[in-house]
Design an enzyme around this catalytic site. Structure first.
Site, PDB file in Angstrom:
ATOM      1  N   TYR A  48       5.246  17.353  12.547  1.00  0.00           N
ATOM      2  CA  TYR A  48       6.229  16.527  12.584  1.00  0.00           C
ATOM      3  C   TYR A  48       7.605  16.953  12.631  1.00  0.00           C
ATOM      4  O   TYR A  48       8.553  16.271  12.360  1.00  0.00           O
ATOM      5  CB  TYR A  48       6.070  15.279  11.513  1.00  0.00           C
ATOM      6  CG  TYR A  48       4.856  14.799  11.094  1.00  0.00           C
ATOM      7  CD1 TYR A  48       3.977  13.935  12.022  1.00  0.00           C
ATOM      8  CD2 TYR A  48       4.213  15.045   9.980  1.00  0.00           C
ATOM      9  CE1 TYR A  48       2.856  13.491  11.686  1.00  0.00           C
ATOM     10  CE2 TYR A  48       3.268  14.525   9.592  1.00  0.00           C
ATOM     11  CZ  TYR A  48       2.304  13.753  10.406  1.00  0.00           C
ATOM     12  OH  TYR A  48       1.115  13.343  10.097  1.00  0.00           O
ATOM     13  N   CYS A  66      -2.161  32.168  12.734  1.00  0.00           N
ATOM     14  CA  CYS A  66      -1.880  32.694  13.943  1.00  0.00           C
ATOM     15  C   CYS A  66      -1.529  31.889  14.896  1.00  0.00           C
ATOM     16  O   CYS A  66      -2.184  31.223  15.855  1.00  0.00           O
ATOM     17  CB  CYS A  66      -3.255  33.571  14.698  1.00  0.00           C
ATOM     18  SG  CYS A  66      -3.432  34.945  13.223  1.00  0.00           S
ATOM     19  N   GLU A  67      -0.354  31.214  14.761  1.00  0.00           N
ATOM     20  CA  GLU A  67       0.190  30.015  15.584  1.00  0.00           C
ATOM     21  C   GLU A  67       1.829  30.293  15.438  1.00  0.00           C
ATOM     22  O   GLU A  67       2.318  30.315  14.238  1.00  0.00           O
ATOM     23  CB  GLU A  67      -0.160  28.759  15.084  1.00  0.00           C
ATOM     24  CG  GLU A  67      -1.648  28.487  15.120  1.00  0.00           C
ATOM     25  CD  GLU A  67      -2.138  28.078  16.629  1.00  0.00           C
ATOM     26  OE1 GLU A  67      -1.222  27.881  17.482  1.00  0.00           O
ATOM     27  OE2 GLU A  67      -3.390  27.917  16.767  1.00  0.00           O
ATOM     28  N   GLU A 122       0.908  -1.232   0.076  1.00  0.00           N
ATOM     29  CA  GLU A 122      -0.077  -0.072  -0.160  1.00  0.00           C
ATOM     30  C   GLU A 122       0.955   1.431   0.177  1.00  0.00           C
ATOM     31  O   GLU A 122       0.804   1.946   0.961  1.00  0.00           O
ATOM     32  CB  GLU A 122      -0.860  -0.037   1.230  1.00  0.00           C
ATOM     33  CG  GLU A 122      -1.926  -1.166   1.263  1.00  0.00           C
ATOM     34  CD  GLU A 122      -2.739  -1.115   2.775  1.00  0.00           C
ATOM     35  OE1 GLU A 122      -3.479  -2.185   2.791  1.00  0.00           O
ATOM     36  OE2 GLU A 122      -2.125  -0.616   3.523  1.00  0.00           O
ATOM     37  N   PRO A 123       1.785   1.542  -0.953  1.00  0.00           N
ATOM     38  CA  PRO A 123       2.490   2.626  -0.968  1.00  0.00           C
ATOM     39  C   PRO A 123       1.994   3.922  -1.320  1.00  0.00           C
ATOM     40  O   PRO A 123       0.912   3.742  -2.100  1.00  0.00           O
ATOM     41  CB  PRO A 123       3.614   2.367  -2.171  1.00  0.00           C
ATOM     42  CG  PRO A 123       2.698   1.522  -2.976  1.00  0.00           C
ATOM     43  CD  PRO A 123       1.868   0.701  -2.336  1.00  0.00           C
ATOM     44  N   GLY A 124       2.258   4.869  -0.497  1.00  0.00           N
ATOM     45  CA  GLY A 124       1.374   6.348  -0.908  1.00  0.00           C
ATOM     46  C   GLY A 124       2.878   7.088  -1.372  1.00  0.00           C
ATOM     47  O   GLY A 124       2.887   7.530  -2.289  1.00  0.00           O
ATOM     48  N   ARG A 155       2.915  19.430   7.561  1.00  0.00           N
ATOM     49  CA  ARG A 155       3.773  18.460   8.111  1.00  0.00           C
ATOM     50  C   ARG A 155       5.063  19.077   8.822  1.00  0.00           C
ATOM     51  O   ARG A 155       5.486  18.336   9.871  1.00  0.00           O
ATOM     52  CB  ARG A 155       4.526  17.596   6.825  1.00  0.00           C
ATOM     53  CG  ARG A 155       3.625  16.945   6.087  1.00  0.00           C
ATOM     54  CD  ARG A 155       4.400  16.202   4.860  1.00  0.00           C
ATOM     55  NE  ARG A 155       4.693  14.983   5.389  1.00  0.00           N
ATOM     56  CZ  ARG A 155       6.050  14.801   5.732  1.00  0.00           C
ATOM     57  NH1 ARG A 155       6.901  15.638   5.200  1.00  0.00           N
ATOM     58  NH2 ARG A 155       6.618  13.767   6.418  1.00  0.00           N
TER      59      ARG A 155
HETATM   60  N1  LLP Z   1      -1.345   1.694   4.663  1.00  0.00           N
HETATM   61  C1  LLP Z   1      -1.648   2.159   5.877  1.00  0.00           C
HETATM   62  C2  LLP Z   1      -2.699   1.332   6.599  1.00  0.00           C
HETATM   63  C3  LLP Z   1      -1.523   3.285   6.300  1.00  0.00           C
HETATM   64  O1  LLP Z   1      -1.855   3.708   7.683  1.00  0.00           O
HETATM   65  C4  LLP Z   1      -0.651   4.322   5.523  1.00  0.00           C
HETATM   66  C5  LLP Z   1      -0.354   5.556   5.955  1.00  0.00           C
HETATM   67  C6  LLP Z   1      -0.273   3.851   4.415  1.00  0.00           C
HETATM   68  C7  LLP Z   1      -0.508   2.263   3.799  1.00  0.00           C
HETATM   69  C8  LLP Z   1       0.550   4.531   3.409  1.00  0.00           C
HETATM   70  O2  LLP Z   1       2.016   4.882   3.949  1.00  0.00           O
HETATM   71  P1  LLP Z   1       3.077   5.335   2.862  1.00  0.00           P
HETATM   72  O3  LLP Z   1       3.521   4.498   1.830  1.00  0.00           O
HETATM   73  O4  LLP Z   1       2.577   6.698   2.338  1.00  0.00           O
HETATM   74  O5  LLP Z   1       4.068   5.657   4.098  1.00  0.00           O
HETATM   75  N2  LLP Z   1       0.528  12.174   7.515  1.00  0.00           N
HETATM   76  C9  LLP Z   1       1.948  11.462   7.603  1.00  0.00           C
HETATM   77  C10 LLP Z   1       1.899  10.178   7.265  1.00  0.00           C
HETATM   78  C11 LLP Z   1       0.692   9.239   7.603  1.00  0.00           C
HETATM   79  C12 LLP Z   1       0.723   8.025   7.173  1.00  0.00           C
HETATM   80  C13 LLP Z   1      -0.477   7.219   7.564  1.00  0.00           C
HETATM   81  N3  LLP Z   1      -0.806   5.937   7.066  1.00  0.00           N
HETATM   82  C14 LLP Z   1       3.060  12.260   6.944  1.00  0.00           C
HETATM   83  O6  LLP Z   1       2.927  13.548   6.608  1.00  0.00           O
HETATM   84  O7  LLP Z   1       4.345  11.996   7.071  1.00  0.00           O
END
Ligand code: LLP
Length: 418
Positions: free
Chosen positions: A325, A351-352, A282-284, A321
């Site tokens: 983080y 305003c933070e 599940e890459p994002g 981000r």
């Molecule tokens: N699968 C599941 C179950 C997840 O919870 C996530 C991300 C992904 C896949 C995708 O992960 P990736 O390949 O993108 O690392 N907002 C944070 C990242 C939170 C990720 C949440 N879950 C940031 O900006 O770094």
């Protein structure tokens, strides 16, 4: 004062983002021209880069025949989803809204994994009615809801992967780690064994997989392999479990000098361990992060308390981000300069005090009206944008795959949209 040296920065640019005659371009277009027409703040995405990343990952994981489910939460832009649908990508959705977006982009329900620690009954009903391919389950009660939804929808079987909390600590920022025992995500091996023992009470549920996702922006593969061992130990006794979903977590390079951990060791370890299993990923971030940037314009320059503040028109509402983080995004001027660099703060209008996009950063001397790009913001940028301070959501521009045309894929919100 150190010189502001752009040659160093060539490393962070990729085939789609580069300087041409001193101006920063995306594919065949000067970003200054796009900003001039659309205004700022605006996210700009290169579909060419998105698809290059997708194809590269597919090839990398070909030895395990991994099915890639692009994680929509990273960036749900309709044009990006449409381009990935055309490539045959599958999708990982975490809400009814994300499922709807994938379907609207032409994706097939069967190619969707529906995950999430707190799915509502309405979302479960919707997913089952539409026939999504997988539900990743994190709670015993969800199974009752799925069984009932299947009965109502007349669905013979719904395919489920049970999410294991493998109790491993990922090498990443603590706020994006999900696989340690204290996290709200997944279920313990004991609970999963228990559910599988009484699977007969869910006649419409096919318990076909185990899901793990230990965190995002993973610095190495060790914790993933540890989690995989636990998943395989768990799945071993159950003949019907033939799929292991390894989740997301593949990292992106955010800094000039970031080198990404090589994936070949991970792939060969997976190949030897996962023989006989279907593998889902599940890459994002790894698909969209470096395919996007955020353009912003300097509104004011303030020299105060020995510091330089560049106050720009994008803030933590547009890019959360750094505030959430302490994330690092490189800042590039749209016009290359040989000026001497100065350490400055790039801050937003919100305003933070935490509305700082780049802290203590060596930047070229900027003037009111200059524009800069916040790099590698294609993932979790627009996706986490919000309207705090009644600020309109920014616009999004996409450049098509051949790099020869761009369009506004989502117009900037107006004050009326609140
Ligand atoms: N699968 C599941 C179950 C997840 O919870 C996530 C991300 C992904 C896949 C995708 O992960 P990736 O390949 O993108 O690392 N907002 C944070 C990242 C939170 C990720 C949440 N879950 C940031 O900006 O770094």
């Amino acid at each position: 004062m150190p010189p502001f040296c752009l040659c160093r920065w060539r490393m962070v640019l990729n085939a789609s983002f580069r300087y041409v005659d001193g101006s920063l371009w995306v594919d065949d277009f000067a970003l200054g021209a796009i900003a001039g027409e659309v205004g700022t703040p605006v996210y700009v995405y290169s579909l060419r880069r998105v698809l290059d990343n997708y194809r590269r990952l597919r090839q990398t994981f070909a030895p395990v025949s991994a099915q890639l489910h692009y994680s929509v939460k990273a960036n749900g832009n309709a044009a990006i989803l449409g381009a990935l649908v055309e490539q045959g990508s599958s999708f990982d959705c975490v809400s009814g809204g994300e499922i709807q977006r994938v379907l609207a982009a032409g994706g097939a329900a069967r190619q969707i994994v529906f995950a999430g620690v707190g799915k509502t009954r309405a979302e479960i009903d919707y997913a089952v009615e539409r026939g999504v391919g997988w539900l990743n389950v994190e709670n015993a009660l969800e199974l009752d809801y799925i069984q009932a939804a299947a009965e109502r929808a007349g669905a013979e079987t719904v395919r489920v992967a049970l999410r294991l909390n493998p109790q491993v600590t990922a090498n990443t920022h603590p706020k994006i780690a999900t696989g340690h025992g204290g996290a709200k995500f997944g279920m313990t091996a004991e609970v999963i064994h228990d559910l599988l023992a009484k699977r007969g009470i869910y006649p419409r549920i096919h318990f076909a997989g185990i899901h793990i996702h230990i965190g995002s922006q993973l610095g190495d593969s060790q914790a993933t392999l540890d989690a995989l061992e636990k998943a395989l130990d768990l799945a071993g006794p159950y003949r019907q479990i033939r799929t292991i979903n390894l989740g997301g977590g593949l990292p992106a390079a955010y800094r000039f000098d970031d080198t990404l951990p090589p994936l070949d060791g991970l792939v060969s370890a997976l190949a030897s361990r996962l023989c006989g299993y279907h593998v889902l990923l599940e890459p994002g971030r790894a698909i969209v992060a470096d395919a996007g940037l955020l353009l912003t314009e300097v509104l004011y320059v303030k020299r105060q308390a020995g510091q330089i503040f560049y106050i720009v028109d994008a803030g933590m509402t547009d890019l959360l981000r750094p505030a959430l983080y302490d994330a690092h995004h490189e800042v590039l001027p749209l016009c290359k300069t040989s000026a001497v660099g100065e350490v400055a703060q790039l801050v937003g209008p919100v305003c933070e005090s935490t509305d700082v996009l780049a802290r203590d950063r060596l930047l070229p001397r900027l003037q009111v009206g200059d524009r800069v790009a916040l790099m590698t913001t294609g993932a979790y940028g627009m996706a986490m944008a919000n309207t705090y301070n009644a600020r309109p959501l920014p616009a999004e521009v996409v450049v098509d795959e051949n790099g020869e045309a761009w369009r506004v894929s989502r117009a900037r919100d107006s004050w009326d949209d609140g």
